[in-house]
Scaffold this motif. Structure first.
Motif, mmCIF file in Angstrom:
data_model
loop_
_atom_site.group_PDB
_atom_site.id
_atom_site.type_symbol
_atom_site.label_atom_id
_atom_site.label_comp_id
_atom_site.label_asym_id
_atom_site.label_seq_id
_atom_site.Cartn_x
_atom_site.Cartn_y
_atom_site.Cartn_z
ATOM 1 N N ASN A 9 14.231 51.719 72.833
ATOM 2 C CA ASN A 9 13.465 49.860 73.219
ATOM 3 C C ASN A 9 12.544 49.472 74.035
ATOM 4 O O ASN A 9 11.662 48.457 73.930
ATOM 5 C CB ASN A 9 15.389 49.594 74.075
ATOM 6 C CG ASN A 9 16.289 49.647 72.252
ATOM 7 O OD1 ASN A 9 15.698 50.489 71.323
ATOM 8 N ND2 ASN A 9 17.213 49.927 73.018
ATOM 9 N N ASP B 167 17.256 56.199 74.148
ATOM 10 C CA ASP B 167 16.659 55.033 73.441
ATOM 11 C C ASP B 167 16.803 54.003 74.931
ATOM 12 O O ASP B 167 15.959 53.048 74.149
ATOM 13 C CB ASP B 167 18.854 55.158 73.828
ATOM 14 C CG ASP B 167 19.478 53.509 73.016
ATOM 15 O OD1 ASP B 167 18.507 53.226 71.774
ATOM 16 O OD2 ASP B 167 20.130 53.147 72.948
ATOM 17 N N GLU B 168 16.514 54.562 75.838
ATOM 18 C CA GLU B 168 15.995 53.004 76.949
ATOM 19 C C GLU B 168 14.435 53.589 77.109
ATOM 20 O O GLU B 168 14.140 52.562 76.564
ATOM 21 C CB GLU B 168 16.737 53.626 78.138
ATOM 22 C CG GLU B 168 15.985 52.871 79.402
ATOM 23 C CD GLU B 168 16.600 51.834 79.663
ATOM 24 O OE1 GLU B 168 18.452 51.366 79.101
ATOM 25 O OE2 GLU B 168 16.631 50.471 80.595
HETATM 26 C C1 LIG Z 1 19.122 49.759 72.087
HETATM 27 O O1 LIG Z 1 17.965 48.652 71.570
HETATM 28 C C2 LIG Z 1 19.143 48.875 70.009
HETATM 29 C C3 LIG Z 1 18.883 47.977 68.788
HETATM 30 O O2 LIG Z 1 18.939 46.404 69.746
HETATM 31 C C4 LIG Z 1 20.763 48.588 70.612
HETATM 32 O O3 LIG Z 1 21.213 48.372 69.304
HETATM 33 C C5 LIG Z 1 21.110 50.149 71.366
HETATM 34 O O4 LIG Z 1 22.291 49.115 72.192
HETATM 35 C C6 LIG Z 1 19.832 49.356 72.066
HETATM 36 N N1 LIG Z 1 19.887 50.811 74.221
HETATM 37 C C7 LIG Z 1 20.155 50.396 75.188
HETATM 38 C C8 LIG Z 1 19.774 51.956 76.064
HETATM 39 O O5 LIG Z 1 19.381 49.216 75.564
#
Ligand SMILES: *[C@@H]1O[C@H](CO)[C@@H](O)[C@H](O)[C@H]1NC(C)=O
Ligand SMILES: *[C@@H]1O[C@H](CO)[C@@H](O)[C@H](O)[C@H]1NC(C)=O
Ligand SMILES: CC(=O)N[C@H]1CO[C@H](CO)[C@@H](O)[C@@H]1O
Length: 430
Positions: free
Chosen positions: A125, A121-122
């Protein structure tokens, strides 16, 4: 040789946050698999729309919310897989009653917690943000939230453990390698106590897309998530991605006895091998699995006849389950082994949880220890009809319902992409 025993258990799984509720639900034949259609727009367009998600809610209800385990400042610094590891480690240490304060004890306690994929995820993003916004969009916490060994790092810092600080990353064998390697650290004298396990949380559209492209995932059961993971079943059609963490406290036997710790099981043997064959596919005859299990038995000095239970890796793929089944039968049947396949007890807990990737081997080691402790074989959910006769599925697979059975010794297997195979032999402590 110094002997190594398991004295504490902790887990966060799709069945519950907490090992007691997880085990109760597993033995009740509950499923932790759900639809991902509601998880966001990108999930809905993927071919596989089922997953083993950790249930959200309060700790009292056996569910997960980070604030019940971590202050907000620490939560912000940590990837979700590291948060799960912190929670599982806390539970395992409380269970073991191991809260050292002396310098000597702290120096003799270590941590090895790995992850297969880490914080996708990191990475995703930040890649998108960097591409569109440049340098200023990269968080100073990017690297600490990304690195796979930081789960172990955070656990060491939290408790002041100054022994080995290590992290395996061997795809779906990670959790088992972490526990096996940690047992060697204790046997060799590098530590008296090790906090060991695996953690994973990569239920991200990109991860699902990748595994689906590799043709590994179940895609036929999107409307019936609870039925989607079907190890050894004729209709099995790929694995179901899951998340969570498993952590055990391992301890040198005399150390555990001296403080009258509760002993769940002994780690008797550990075997590692490689298929040396293909990046993602198993060799059909299950050679890698066979070699790892044979090595674990040899190290344990246990005869095939004395293995009462095998917690299989079986992920519900057509080829993998068949190859492992072959390997188990080749190992356990014979002059030193069982007389007939019906005497072989095998189950795959992935029917209930899906495949927790880097956490799978750790969570399944815990289930194997509890199977020994509670004399209960956990069930293989969704096993309506064992695979084709041609594949020789004629063992006892503990279909659908748990079975009561005393267990003296057991094997638990983990296999990963890259051809890495490992097996642990656990036994009742006596
Ligand atoms: C990554 O982006 C998504 C969509 O904006 C968000 O829901 C998520 O929490 C983010 N993850 C991290 C690890 O920042
Ligand atoms: C050994 O590891 C490989 C890794 O690709 C895995 O796919 C395979 O299932 C394992 N071997 C067997 C026979 O299960
Ligand atoms: C139900 C079943 O087949 N259980 C078997 C489990 O393993 C023991 C030991 O090999 C057998 O005696 C049981 O029959």
């Amino acid at each position: 040789m110094r002997r190594v025993v398991i004295t504490g258990l902790g887990a966060v799984t799709p069945l519950a946050a907490g090992i007691k509720t997880t085990w109760r639900r597993l033995i009740d034949s509950s499923s932790g698999l759900v639809s991902t259609s509601e998880c966001g727009p990108q999930f809905g367009s993927l071919p596989s729309r089922v997953a083993g998600l950790v249930p959200l809610g309060s700790r009292e209800d056996g569910c997960w919310q980070a604030k019940d385990w971590l202050p907000a400042s620490e939560e912000r610094q940590m990837a979700l897989f590291a948060q799960y590891a912190i929670a599982a480690a806390e539970e395992a240490l409380n269970d073991a009653g191991w809260h050292p304060t002396s310098q000597a004890d702290l120096e003799n306690t270590g941590v090895t917690i790995g992850s297969g994929i880490g914080n996708l995820d990191e990475a995703y993003n930040t890649s998108v943000a960097f591409h569109t916004g440049g340098y200023r969009k990269v968080s100073p916490l990017f690297v600490p939230r990304l690195l796979i060994n930081l789960a172990a790092g955070h656990v060491s810092i939290r408790y002041g453990f100054k022994g080995p600080n290590h992290a395996a990353t061997t795809a779906c064998t990670t959790g088992l390698h972490a526990i096996g390697d940690a047992s060697r650290f204790i046997a060799f004298g590098d530590a008296n106590v090790m906090v060991a396990g695996g953690s994973e949380s990569c239920i991200h559209p990109l991860a699902i897309a990748g595994f689906a492209r590799a043709r590994s995932l179940a895609t036929d059961w999107n409307d019936n998530p609870a039925a989607s993971s079907r190890p050894f079943d004729r209709q099995r059609a790929g694995f179901v991605i899951g998340e969570g963490a498993g952590v055990v406290v391992l301890e040198e036997l005399e150390h555990a006895k001296a403080r009258k710790a509760n002993i769940y099981a002994e780690i008797k043997g550990y075997g590692l091998s490689s298929d040396a064959y293909h990046m993602t596919a198993p060799k059909e005859d299950g050679e890698g699995a066979f070699l790892a299990m044979r090595q674990a038995l040899k190290h344990a000095s246990i005869k095939p006849a004395d293995i009462d239970y095998v917690n299989a890796h079986a992920t519900s793929t057509v080829l993998g389950d068949a190859a492992e089944n072959k390997a188990i039968k080749r190992l356990l049947l014979g002059p030193d082994g069982k007389l007939s396949a019906s005497e072989i007890n095998i189950s795959s807990t992935k029917g209930a949880l899906g495949h927790l990737l880097g956490a799978a081997g750790a969570v399944e080691t815990i289930f194997t220890a509890l199977a020994i402790h509670h004399r209960t074989l956990p069930p293989t959910l969704n096993l309506d009809q064992p695979g084709d006769p041609a594949e020789d599925f004629d063992c006892n697979y503990v279909a659908k319902m748990a079975q009561q059975q005393p267990i003296g010794a057991a094997l638990t297997n983990s296999f990963g992409f890259g051809g890495t195979n490992a097996s642990l032999c656990l036994a009742k402590y006596s």
